[in-house]
Design a protein around this motif. Structure first.
Motif: not given
Length: 230
Positions: A181-190, A1-15
């Motif tokens: 890596l997922d967005y389930e625990g991000d409270k801002k997305l709830k 879904g559109i939350y690809y961008y949330h995962l990509a943001g996490q990968l940016k930090h890891l990079r």
């Protein structure tokens, strides 16, 4: 879904923070497992496509068809957009080299399988061509009807649907050695969890990337990424 961008943001930090996890590390020190939006993120990561390049290309393709003002939003056309997006971002076919550390999850869309007590996904790790890699991604992200008005997506002449459908952590790898890596625990997305396929604005896309980036920073501070420390 559109939350690809949330995962990509996490990968940016890891990079930025973990050289061991950088996509150019050779030989690769890890194996990537992805389903649905995670399949897209893992695939582009494998080819060192930056989130900035991926996002700018997605926005360019959206602008070409005036997607932001379309009454039906992404419905029925999202699949072709994703396919073109991947084709433009991945290396051209003549120079294509298959990834060696990528596993994509697909859900077989056959009635006996979907109703079986031994329900499971198919994990694909061998891609003979760029077209085959793209087909695997399209099968892994396929939401029936929504993407292209089709119930299923074919990979090697077999029907599949979204690889994250009814998935469990062990589908991605042994829990003891797998970093998820997922967005389930991000409270801002709830509050927006139910809108994972909704169209958002250009600014909203970049905001979602930043949310993922900040969420990954929080996970770093709590020691969730110790496996990537050198």
């Amino acid at each position: 879904g559109i939350y690809y961008y949330h995962l990509a943001g996490q990968l940016k930090h890891l990079r930025e923070e973990y050289p061991l996890f950088h996509p150019t590390s050779s030989p690769p020190q890890y194996t990537l497992h992805g389903a649905s939006a995670g399949a897209l993120a893992a695939t582009l990561w494998s080819y060192n496509v930056t989130i900035e390049d991926a996002t700018n290309e997605a926005i360019r393709l959206s602008d070409e068809i005036d997607l932001w003002n379309r009454k039906l939003g992404l419905y029925g056309i999202w699949g072709p957009i994703i396919r073109t997006w991947l084709d433009n971002l991945l290396p051209p076919s003549p120079s294509f080299s298959p990834p060696t550390n990528l596993n994509l999850l697909l859900t077989p869309a056959t009635f006996p399988h979907l109703t079986s007590s031994e329900f499971s996904r198919h994990k694909v790790s061998i891609f003979d061509s760029k077209a085959e890699l793209i087909d695997a991604n399209m099968a892994s992200v396929h939401l029936p009807l929504f993407l292209d008005n089709s119930f299923t997506a074919n990979f090697k002449s077999k029907p599949y649907i979204d690889g994250s459908f009814m998935s469990i952590p062990s589908d991605y790898g042994p829990p003891a050695t797998t970093t998820v890596l997922d967005y389930e625990g991000d409270k801002k997305l709830k509050q927006t969890k139910g809108g994972f396929v909704k169209l958002i604005s250009r600014e909203g896309v970049w905001d979602l990337i930043e949310l993922g980036y900040q969420y990954a920073k929080l996970k770093s501070k709590s020691g969730r990424f110790q496996a990537f420390e050198t």
